[in-house]
Each structure stands twice: as structure tokens, then as C-alpha cells.
Design an enzyme around this catalytic site. Sequence first.
Site, PDB file in Angstrom:
ATOM      1  N   GLU A  55       0.830  -1.212   0.000  1.00 18.64           N
ATOM      2  CA  GLU A  55       0.000   0.000   0.000  1.00 18.64           C
ATOM      3  C   GLU A  55       0.858   1.254   0.000  1.00 18.64           C
ATOM      4  OE1 GLU A  55      -3.865   2.050   2.130  1.00 18.64           O
ATOM      5  OE2 GLU A  55      -2.797   0.485   3.226  1.00 18.64           O
TER       6      GLU A  55
ATOM      7  N   GLY B 107      -4.931   5.156  -0.128  1.00 16.39           N
ATOM      8  CA  GLY B 107      -5.400   3.813  -0.437  1.00 16.39           C
ATOM      9  C   GLY B 107      -6.836   3.628   0.016  1.00 16.39           C
TER      10      GLY B 107
ATOM     11  N   HIS C 153      -0.742 -14.254   0.208  1.00 19.54           N
ATOM     12  CA  HIS C 153       0.599 -14.602   0.658  1.00 19.54           C
ATOM     13  C   HIS C 153       0.832 -16.062   0.285  1.00 19.54           C
ATOM     14  CE1 HIS C 153       0.256 -10.853   2.746  1.00 19.54           C
ATOM     15  NE2 HIS C 153      -0.702 -11.303   3.534  1.00 19.54           N
ATOM     16  N   VAL C 154       1.912 -16.314  -0.467  1.00 19.58           N
ATOM     17  CA  VAL C 154       2.119 -17.667  -0.980  1.00 19.58           C
ATOM     18  C   VAL C 154       3.377 -18.336  -0.446  1.00 19.58           C
ATOM     19  CG1 VAL C 154       0.769 -17.256  -3.060  1.00 19.58           C
ATOM     20  CG2 VAL C 154       3.224 -16.802  -3.095  1.00 19.58           C
TER      21      VAL C 154
ATOM     22  N   GLY D   4      -6.561   6.446 -13.818  1.00 20.03           N
ATOM     23  CA  GLY D   4      -7.657   7.355 -14.099  1.00 20.03           C
ATOM     24  C   GLY D   4      -7.427   8.696 -13.404  1.00 20.03           C
TER      25      GLY D   4
END
Length: 139
Positions: free
Chosen positions: A60, A78, A85-86, A105
Site C-alpha cells: 500500500e 489507499g 501470501h504464498v 484514471g
Amino acid sequence: MDIEKTKEIRGNGPGLSQTLGMEFFSTPEPDTVMARMKVDDRNKQPFGFLSGGASLALAENLAGVGSMALCPGKICVGINVSGNHVKAVAYGGCVTALARIKSKGRTLHVWNIDITNDEGDLISTVQVTNYIMTPRKHE
């Protein structure tokens, strides 16, 4: 992406990025920005691995730095953070986050951030949406 001008806004005082040990870097690509963070007492969970919350905070904050670099003079906050999470990173390791803007944008930026370990293995993948505001003029 050149993030030098964001240093004045980010400052050097206490804040989440300083507290957790984040370092931000410019990149040669115009749509990316990078950060690193060492896994230490500031950002580990009780078992000695990088906290998932610290990974989300890294993503973030990095997306925020990128949006500030793209929109000088605007307030970038934000409004949505979602991640997976792997893989774990043990105490003493370091992670690198590479953020790439996917949609720029006028009022919304969408970023994809991949966080990897020193070996280049994927640790977390995060999507961040930033809301871009014009500061109100004080009268």
C-alpha cells in the site's frame, strides 16, 4: 518512475514506512516503482517470519508513492488493499516489492504489486486501489 519529488512529502519523520523499515527506489520504467524491506523485529510475526500485514503495508505504501509521483500536488490515499501470501520469509531475509500501475484514471489508480524474496520467489501478490484528490484551498 522517478520518485525523488515524493521524498519531501514522505519526510524522514516517524511514520509506518519508516517504522517497518521500508526503502523506496525509482525505476527506469515509467509505470513501475520499487521498494525493499528487511525482515526484522519491526515487521516479523511471533514465529519469526515476515508478517502478512507488513507485506500489505509495504504494497500500500509503495502504491501510494507511485501515485504521488504520477500526480504531483494531489493527495493519494489507499481505499482498497487485497493480497495473497504464498510463501514465508524468515527473520533476516529481505523482500523486494515491484509495483506496476494497471489503471491510471483521474481519480482512481489500480496497482499490482509482486513481493519477492532474495531468490526471486514470489512471496505475496497484492492489488491496491488509490483515490486521487485535489487538496482543498484554505481561505
